[in-house]
Design an enzyme around this catalytic site. Structure first.
Site, PDB file in Angstrom:
ATOM      1  N   GLU A 107       0.849  -1.188   0.000  1.00 34.84           N
ATOM      2  CA  GLU A 107       0.000   0.000   0.000  1.00 34.84           C
ATOM      3  C   GLU A 107       0.893   1.250   0.000  1.00 34.84           C
ATOM      4  O   GLU A 107       1.900   1.288   0.722  1.00 34.84           O
ATOM      5  CB  GLU A 107      -0.828  -0.063   1.294  1.00 34.84           C
ATOM      6  CG  GLU A 107      -1.690   1.108   1.606  1.00 34.84           C
ATOM      7  CD  GLU A 107      -2.298   0.983   3.016  1.00 34.84           C
ATOM      8  OE1 GLU A 107      -3.098   1.833   3.369  1.00 34.84           O
ATOM      9  OE2 GLU A 107      -1.962   0.031   3.747  1.00 34.84           O
ATOM     10  N   ASP A 215      14.011  -2.775  14.143  1.00 35.03           N
ATOM     11  CA  ASP A 215      14.969  -1.815  13.563  1.00 35.03           C
ATOM     12  C   ASP A 215      14.344  -0.425  13.575  1.00 35.03           C
ATOM     13  O   ASP A 215      14.378   0.298  12.583  1.00 35.03           O
ATOM     14  CB  ASP A 215      15.299  -2.238  12.121  1.00 35.03           C
ATOM     15  CG  ASP A 215      16.495  -1.482  11.545  1.00 35.03           C
ATOM     16  OD1 ASP A 215      17.222  -0.823  12.323  1.00 35.03           O
ATOM     17  OD2 ASP A 215      16.708  -1.544  10.320  1.00 35.03           O
TER      18      ASP A 215
HETATM   19  P1  ADP Z   1      14.969   0.492   2.112  1.00 38.00           P
HETATM   20  O1  ADP Z   1      14.414  -0.907   2.136  1.00 38.00           O
HETATM   21  O2  ADP Z   1      15.836   0.717   0.927  1.00 38.00           O
HETATM   22  O3  ADP Z   1      15.636   0.889   3.400  1.00 38.00           O
HETATM   23  P2  ADP Z   1      12.668   2.041   2.944  1.00 38.00           P
HETATM   24  O4  ADP Z   1      11.757   0.990   3.462  1.00 38.00           O
HETATM   25  O5  ADP Z   1      13.390   2.842   3.969  1.00 38.00           O
HETATM   26  O6  ADP Z   1      13.703   1.446   1.899  1.00 38.00           O
HETATM   27  O7  ADP Z   1      11.815   2.972   1.988  1.00 38.00           O
HETATM   28  C1  ADP Z   1      12.392   4.061   1.304  1.00 38.00           C
HETATM   29  C2  ADP Z   1      11.576   5.326   1.507  1.00 38.00           C
HETATM   30  O8  ADP Z   1      10.302   5.150   0.900  1.00 38.00           O
HETATM   31  C3  ADP Z   1      11.290   5.605   2.987  1.00 38.00           C
HETATM   32  O9  ADP Z   1      12.182   6.498   3.516  1.00 38.00           O
HETATM   33  C4  ADP Z   1       9.892   6.181   2.978  1.00 38.00           C
HETATM   34  O10 ADP Z   1       9.940   7.588   2.923  1.00 38.00           O
HETATM   35  C5  ADP Z   1       9.263   5.684   1.714  1.00 38.00           C
HETATM   36  N1  ADP Z   1       8.284   4.610   1.952  1.00 38.00           N
HETATM   37  C6  ADP Z   1       8.516   3.375   2.449  1.00 38.00           C
HETATM   38  N2  ADP Z   1       7.401   2.625   2.461  1.00 38.00           N
HETATM   39  C7  ADP Z   1       6.411   3.421   1.957  1.00 38.00           C
HETATM   40  C8  ADP Z   1       5.013   3.225   1.700  1.00 38.00           C
HETATM   41  N3  ADP Z   1       4.426   2.046   1.930  1.00 38.00           N
HETATM   42  N4  ADP Z   1       4.310   4.261   1.189  1.00 38.00           N
HETATM   43  C9  ADP Z   1       4.922   5.442   0.920  1.00 38.00           C
HETATM   44  N5  ADP Z   1       6.219   5.683   1.126  1.00 38.00           N
HETATM   45  C10 ADP Z   1       6.975   4.690   1.638  1.00 38.00           C
END
Ligand code: ADP
Length: 307
Positions: A107, A215
């Site tokens: 989502e 984390d």
């Molecule tokens: P990684 O696995 O590379 O560490 P992240 O999970 O931190 O990536 O996601 C990268 C960026 O995308 C996050 O900093 C956040 O701002 C954005 N993000 C992550 N999940 C979502 C989501 N479900 N909807 C909108 N933005 C998201």
């Protein structure tokens, strides 16, 4: 645990989720991730999806993240993106040598303005997550998780244990110390071994097992359109809530109202402050193993605190 859906391609995923004829209108890169490429997908029907993709990992890497997000969702305590599934795409632009590009679809969380009591609500919700039942998240023991997952890009062993301190020793500190052995002198290695021997003297068994995000630092909580905190990018397992709380304090900590609300909802066992740094040693060792010796002084400082 909910089953994680597997798709053979991105196209199959979109057809299954939105019906045929709903292709991707645009894909915008989202900044901020350390490991994966992240995209906001705008579909032809005007809806959005959030996608992570990475040609250098196995699909199991995303399946582990999906299982973690689903576990958090299952507690019903705090927002986390709904997972649609993962797969491996063989479309254009993928790394053919690696047999395609694994992806994870979830989502898309629209960002909003924080509610005035954001931190109190976050603290209460985090406590509620820690107080939720954990029976469906482990098999054959109280602590651990159903699957091996990842902390950053390193494997995180979640073999079930009935004893928390033994779990923290065998599945958390020991594997990190083993990987980091080359950084330590023989004397320091002795200290590390002595620390593992005396964990029982420092740590306590929790009153109840908790599902941990695993984390949680400030980058892994985003503000949704409801103005509340939504948890992303977890490394979940069932453990002592103290370990999760300690991690939030590792890089500067959250504002006070978060901790006050948390403690009111889930009182801590006496002496948490004396155990905090030992729990964070796991993350410091992980950083040492991932990013190199700049983390060595902090690791040594914590060991000396307890030896
Ligand atoms: P990684 O696995 O590379 O560490 P992240 O999970 O931190 O990536 O996601 C990268 C960026 O995308 C996050 O900093 C956040 O701002 C954005 N993000 C992550 N999940 C979502 C989501 N479900 N909807 C909108 N933005 C998201």
């Amino acid at each position: 645990m909910t089953h994680i859906k597997h798709f053979d391609s991105l196209e199959e995923a979109l057809v299954s989720l939105r019906g045929s004829g709903t292709g991707i209108k645009r894909a915008d890169r989202v900044a901020g991730g350390d490991i994966n490429e992240a995209y906001k997908l705008t579909l032809a029907d005007g809806t959005f999806l959030f996608m992570k993709a990475n040609a250098r990992v196995e699909e199991s890497f995303f399946a582990a993240e999906a299982a973690g997000l689903s576990a958090i969702a299952q507690t019903g305590a705090i927002g986390t993106p709904h997972v649609f599934g993962c797969g491996t795409d063989n479309g254009c632009g993928t790394d053919k040598k690696n047999g395609g590009r694994p992806f994870l679809l979830m989502e898309f969380i629209e960002s909003g303005k924080r509610i005035p009591d954001y931190w109190e609500v976050f603290g209460r919700q985090f406590a509620a997550m820690h107080k939720a039942g954990t029976e469906s998240f482990t098999r054959g023991g109280k602590y651990g998780f159903l699957y091996t997952n990842f902390i950053g890009s390193r494997d995180q062993d979640n073999t079930a244990h009935d004893n928390w301190i033994a779990f923290f020793r065998d599945c958390r500190l020991k594997p990190q110390f083993q990987s980091a052995a080359r950084y330590f002198s023989p004397g320091e290695q002795k200290k590390a071994a002595a620390l593992l021997e005396k964990l029982e003297e420092v740590l306590v068994e929790p009153e109840y097992p908790s599902l941990l995000h695993g984390d949680l630092w400030s980058g892994n909580a985003i503000t949704g359109s409801d103005g509340r905190a939504w948890l992303i990018d977890p490394a979940v397992y069932v453990g002592s809530a103290e370990a999760d709380l300690a991690m939030t304090e590792l890089f500067g900590g959250f504002p006070r109202p978060f901790y006050e609300a948390y403690r009111e909802a889930a009182p801590l066992q006496p002496g948490y402050e004396q155990r905090r740094d030992l729990y964070n040693l796991y993350h410091l060792l992980n950083h040492l193993n991932l990013f190199g010796r700049s983390y060595l002084p902090s690791v040594k400082r914590v060991i000396d605190q307890y030896i």
